[in-house]
Scaffold this active site. Sequence first.
Site, mmCIF file in Angstrom:
data_model
loop_
_atom_site.group_PDB
_atom_site.id
_atom_site.type_symbol
_atom_site.label_atom_id
_atom_site.label_comp_id
_atom_site.label_asym_id
_atom_site.label_seq_id
_atom_site.Cartn_x
_atom_site.Cartn_y
_atom_site.Cartn_z
ATOM 1 N N ASP A 20 -7.030 20.973 -20.469
ATOM 2 C CA ASP A 20 -6.254 20.505 -19.443
ATOM 3 C C ASP A 20 -5.715 21.462 -18.291
ATOM 4 O O ASP A 20 -5.618 22.668 -18.698
ATOM 5 C CB ASP A 20 -5.021 19.605 -20.155
ATOM 6 N N HIS A 75 -5.541 14.721 -14.733
ATOM 7 C CA HIS A 75 -4.410 14.871 -15.370
ATOM 8 C C HIS A 75 -3.230 14.597 -14.518
ATOM 9 O O HIS A 75 -2.123 14.300 -15.100
ATOM 10 C CB HIS A 75 -4.564 16.422 -15.818
ATOM 11 N N HIS A 121 1.772 19.010 -12.118
ATOM 12 C CA HIS A 121 2.049 19.059 -13.472
ATOM 13 C C HIS A 121 3.657 18.768 -13.595
ATOM 14 O O HIS A 121 4.285 19.711 -14.043
ATOM 15 C CB HIS A 121 1.545 20.295 -14.180
ATOM 16 N N HIS A 123 -6.436 24.345 -23.221
ATOM 17 C CA HIS A 123 -6.218 24.539 -21.759
ATOM 18 C C HIS A 123 -6.800 25.667 -21.176
ATOM 19 O O HIS A 123 -6.775 26.699 -21.866
ATOM 20 C CB HIS A 123 -4.611 24.685 -21.737
HETATM 21 ZN ZN LIG Z 1 -0.961 19.525 -18.995
#
Ligand SMILES: [Zn+2]
Length: 230
Positions: A42, A93, A97, A188
Site C-alpha cells: 500500500d 488505495h 491517504h 508498505h
Molecule cells: Zn495506506
Amino acid sequence: MNPVSVLTQPFPAVAAIGPLRRRLLPGLAGLGHPRHVALTFDDGPHADATPELLDLLDRAGVRATFFLLGRMTEELPEVARAIADAGHEIGVHGYDHRLLTKRGPAATREDLDRATAAITAVTGTRPAWWRPPYGVANTAALLESRRLRLRPVLWTTWGRDWTATCTPDSVYRSVLRKLDGGGTILLHDSDVSAAPKCWLAMLGALPPILTTCRARGLAVGPLAEHGMAR
Ligand SMILES: [Zn+2]
C-alpha cells in the site's frame, strides 16, 4: 455475498479481519487458496522505496499487488508505470491517504473516482481491486467502488511496518504471527503515512518472509492468483 448490503456502517480493520468477518466475507478479508499467499503493498508509488522493492521482487521472481495512491501516481508517473510494466497487479488505495469516515459522501466518491482515473491513465491498467486507507470504508465508498467495478479487499496479516521502531525482524515476526495459507500480507512501499524510511525494515523483512512461505510450500503472488471466493 454482496459486501455493500452487509457493510452499511463504517468498519474498522480490526473487525474486518476478525474471525466472524473472515467467515462471513472471506473475499473482503483476503482469504484465498490454502496453498497460496497474496502479497500486497500500500501507499506507493515512492521515489526510493518502490524501485528498490521492484528490484527485490524481480530477483525473487515474485509478483504482487500494489494499491496506489492517485496523488503519488501523478507525482511519480514513471515509478507507477514501472510497477505495471514489471507485471505486478495494480489496485486503488485512494487519491489522498485520508480516513474516509471523515469525509462526506460526495468527497468520498470524488476521491475514489479521481484516484481510479489517475491510476488507469498513468499505468494503462484498469485496476480490479480497492483497499481503503486504514482499512476503513463507508457506504458511499463501497457503492462507488462497486460502480467502478473495484473489488474491496483488506488483509489477514500485516508487518506493522509504519512505526518509527520497526526493524526487519519486527516486520518479519509481525507478518508470521498470523500467516496461514490462503492469507493476504499487507506491507508498505512508502512512508507517506508512516515514520520516515520505515520501508527499509520492510525491504529487510521481505526475503525471509518469502523464504518461509516457500519452506511451507506456499506460493506467493498477486490477488489475481489468490483464487478468492466471490
Ligand atoms: Zn495506506
